[in-house]
Motif scaffolding. Structure first.
Motif, PDB file in Angstrom:
ATOM      1  N   MET A  61     -16.309  -0.830  -8.108  1.00  0.00           N
ATOM      2  CA  MET A  61     -15.400   0.213  -7.644  1.00  0.00           C
ATOM      3  C   MET A  61     -14.023  -0.052  -8.225  1.00  0.00           C
ATOM      4  SD  MET A  61     -14.580   1.297  -3.696  1.00  0.00           S
ATOM      5  CE  MET A  61     -13.500   2.670  -3.283  1.00  0.00           C
ATOM      6  N   ASP A  62     -13.377   0.988  -8.688  1.00  0.00           N
ATOM      7  CA  ASP A  62     -12.045   0.856  -9.262  1.00  0.00           C
ATOM      8  C   ASP A  62     -11.077   0.273  -8.232  1.00  0.00           C
ATOM      9  OD1 ASP A  62      -9.223   2.546  -9.686  1.00  0.00           O
ATOM     10  OD2 ASP A  62     -10.110   1.755 -11.516  1.00  0.00           O
ATOM     11  N   GLY A  63     -10.311  -0.746  -8.652  1.00  0.00           N
ATOM     12  CA  GLY A  63      -9.394  -1.400  -7.732  1.00  0.00           C
ATOM     13  C   GLY A  63      -8.354  -0.464  -7.143  1.00  0.00           C
ATOM     14  N   VAL A  64      -7.912   0.507  -7.926  1.00  0.00           N
ATOM     15  CA  VAL A  64      -6.937   1.479  -7.418  1.00  0.00           C
ATOM     16  C   VAL A  64      -7.542   2.288  -6.278  1.00  0.00           C
ATOM     17  CG1 VAL A  64      -5.567   3.517  -8.004  1.00  0.00           C
ATOM     18  CG2 VAL A  64      -5.694   1.600  -9.603  1.00  0.00           C
ATOM     19  N   GLU A  65      -8.813   2.647  -6.411  1.00  0.00           N
ATOM     20  CA  GLU A  65      -9.475   3.409  -5.354  1.00  0.00           C
ATOM     21  C   GLU A  65      -9.702   2.555  -4.109  1.00  0.00           C
ATOM     22  OE1 GLU A  65      -9.793   6.651  -5.362  1.00  0.00           O
ATOM     23  OE2 GLU A  65      -8.746   6.483  -7.287  1.00  0.00           O
ATOM     24  N   VAL A  66      -9.942   1.263  -4.307  1.00  0.00           N
ATOM     25  CA  VAL A  66     -10.046   0.355  -3.160  1.00  0.00           C
ATOM     26  C   VAL A  66      -8.720   0.347  -2.404  1.00  0.00           C
ATOM     27  CG1 VAL A  66     -10.360  -2.036  -2.425  1.00  0.00           C
ATOM     28  CG2 VAL A  66     -11.765  -1.110  -4.273  1.00  0.00           C
ATOM     29  N   LYS A  71      -5.324   1.947   2.198  1.00  0.00           N
ATOM     30  CA  LYS A  71      -4.038   2.498   2.612  1.00  0.00           C
ATOM     31  C   LYS A  71      -4.186   3.800   3.402  1.00  0.00           C
ATOM     32  CE  LYS A  71      -1.108  -0.534   1.021  1.00  0.00           C
ATOM     33  NZ  LYS A  71      -0.165  -1.253   1.914  1.00  0.00           N
ATOM     34  N   GLU A  72      -5.317   4.463   3.266  1.00  0.00           N
ATOM     35  CA  GLU A  72      -5.552   5.692   4.026  1.00  0.00           C
ATOM     36  C   GLU A  72      -6.177   5.418   5.389  1.00  0.00           C
ATOM     37  OE1 GLU A  72      -7.875   8.147   1.447  1.00  0.00           O
ATOM     38  OE2 GLU A  72      -6.128   8.855   0.298  1.00  0.00           O
ATOM     39  N   ASP A  73      -6.583   4.180   5.617  1.00  0.00           N
ATOM     40  CA  ASP A  73      -7.191   3.789   6.886  1.00  0.00           C
ATOM     41  C   ASP A  73      -6.092   3.247   7.809  1.00  0.00           C
ATOM     42  OD1 ASP A  73      -8.532   2.631   9.011  1.00  0.00           O
ATOM     43  OD2 ASP A  73     -10.133   1.803   7.774  1.00  0.00           O
ATOM     44  N   ALA A  75      -6.166   1.449  10.281  1.00  0.00           N
ATOM     45  CA  ALA A  75      -6.397   0.072  10.715  1.00  0.00           C
ATOM     46  C   ALA A  75      -6.002  -0.954   9.660  1.00  0.00           C
ATOM     47  CB  ALA A  75      -7.867  -0.120  11.093  1.00  0.00           C
ATOM     48  N   THR A  76      -5.917  -0.529   8.391  1.00  0.00           N
ATOM     49  CA  THR A  76      -5.640  -1.489   7.310  1.00  0.00           C
ATOM     50  C   THR A  76      -4.432  -1.107   6.458  1.00  0.00           C
ATOM     51  OG1 THR A  76      -7.212  -0.325   5.854  1.00  0.00           O
ATOM     52  CG2 THR A  76      -8.070  -2.152   7.158  1.00  0.00           C
ATOM     53  N   MET A  77      -3.824   0.035   6.719  1.00  0.00           N
ATOM     54  CA  MET A  77      -2.748   0.527   5.859  1.00  0.00           C
ATOM     55  C   MET A  77      -1.511  -0.366   5.876  1.00  0.00           C
ATOM     56  SD  MET A  77      -1.559   3.817   8.174  1.00  0.00           S
ATOM     57  CE  MET A  77      -0.553   4.470   6.849  1.00  0.00           C
ATOM     58  N   HIS A  78      -1.379  -1.211   6.902  1.00  0.00           N
ATOM     59  CA  HIS A  78      -0.196  -2.068   7.016  1.00  0.00           C
ATOM     60  C   HIS A  78      -0.259  -3.288   6.103  1.00  0.00           C
ATOM     61  CE1 HIS A  78      -3.241  -3.907   9.575  1.00  0.00           C
ATOM     62  NE2 HIS A  78      -2.584  -5.051   9.443  1.00  0.00           N
ATOM     63  N   ILE A  79      -1.433  -3.600   5.554  1.00  0.00           N
ATOM     64  CA  ILE A  79      -1.584  -4.814   4.744  1.00  0.00           C
ATOM     65  C   ILE A  79      -1.060  -4.563   3.331  1.00  0.00           C
ATOM     66  CG2 ILE A  79      -3.195  -6.542   3.870  1.00  0.00           C
ATOM     67  CD1 ILE A  79      -5.144  -5.672   6.077  1.00  0.00           C
ATOM     68  N   PRO A  80      -0.098  -5.350   2.855  1.00  0.00           N
ATOM     69  CA  PRO A  80       0.393  -5.151   1.492  1.00  0.00           C
ATOM     70  C   PRO A  80      -0.686  -5.459   0.458  1.00  0.00           C
ATOM     71  CG  PRO A  80       1.547  -6.979   2.570  1.00  0.00           C
ATOM     72  CD  PRO A  80       0.624  -6.405   3.569  1.00  0.00           C
ATOM     73  N   VAL A  81      -0.766  -4.600  -0.551  1.00  0.00           N
ATOM     74  CA  VAL A  81      -1.744  -4.757  -1.629  1.00  0.00           C
ATOM     75  C   VAL A  81      -0.998  -4.837  -2.956  1.00  0.00           C
ATOM     76  CG1 VAL A  81      -3.704  -3.736  -2.846  1.00  0.00           C
ATOM     77  CG2 VAL A  81      -3.504  -3.465  -0.361  1.00  0.00           C
TER      78      VAL A  81
END
Length: 212
Positions: A61-66, A71-73, A75-81
């Motif tokens: 899976m493309d890393g950008v899509e991951v 970031k759209e979830d 529950a997980t959007m707060h985690i810096p990527v």
């Protein structure tokens, strides 16, 4: 800066080993995933990571899509990527990554000192945002396109701000024995901290008014 829990996502065992060893120098706890699917499962199963370092060119899976999915979830959007790529290094690729919500985009090869500085910078900005969210009073919710644009602008400011933090961090190491230059670097870091606090407050206020 206290030690953090960092998720490394890369399909290369060599890259994972090198990055794990490098980040271990700062006493970070490092967890590795060699597929995008495994990374998503890890984050959703335990969304307490302080940072995700994500290779763009993953086989499943493309890393950008991951990044976009996380970031759209809520529950997980707060985690810096922070996205990392040795292939997609053009401006359009970087812009695509940032538009997907990435908090940084690093291009290989990356010097050891530079990567560690970027990690510290990203963690510092994230810490400021968490501290603000913990102490700031709630603002009335509204739905305003201007506020959404402003929130996106604040997010985009974080990337050059991280670069400023990281560069100053590297200068501090270079001038460790030079008192005069250390004072200048300390002033740069102090001003970067002020900007980071302003951006964090503005972003938080806008998100609160949007009800996000």
């Amino acid at each position: 800066m206290s030690a953090a829990t960092i998720l490394l996502v890369d399909d290369s065992p060599v890259n994972l080993s090198v990055l794990r060893s490098l980040l271990g120098k700062d006493d970070h706890e490092v967890i590795a995933a060699d597929t995008a699917e495994a990374a998503i499962d890890l984050v959703r199963g335990n969304p307490t990571f302080d940072l995700i370092l994500l290779d763009v060119s993953m086989p499943d899976m493309d890393g950008v899509e991951v990044c976009r999915e996380l970031k759209e979830d809520p529950a997980t959007m707060h985690i810096p990527v922070v996205l990392i790529s040795g292939v997609r290094t053009d401006d359009a690729s970087v812009r695509r990554g940032l538009e997907a919500g990435a908090d940084g985009y690093l291009v290989k090869p990356i010097e050891d000192v530079a990567l560690r500085a970027w990690v510290r910078a990203t963690l510092r900005i994230s810490q400021l945002q968490r501290e603000l969210a913990a102490h700031a009073p709630p603002a009335p919710a509204s739905n305003n396109a201007v506020l959404r644009m402003f929130t996106k602008l604040c997010h985009n400011v974080n990337n050059p701000l991280q670069a400023l933090y990281a560069s100053a961090d590297m200068l501090a190491l270079r001038f460790a024995d030079d008192l005069e230059n250390r004072k200048l670097v300390a002033e740069i870091l102090a001003q970067a901290e002020r900007v980071a606090q302003i951006v964090a407050r503005a972003s938080y206020a806008a998100k609160q008014r949007l009800g996000e």
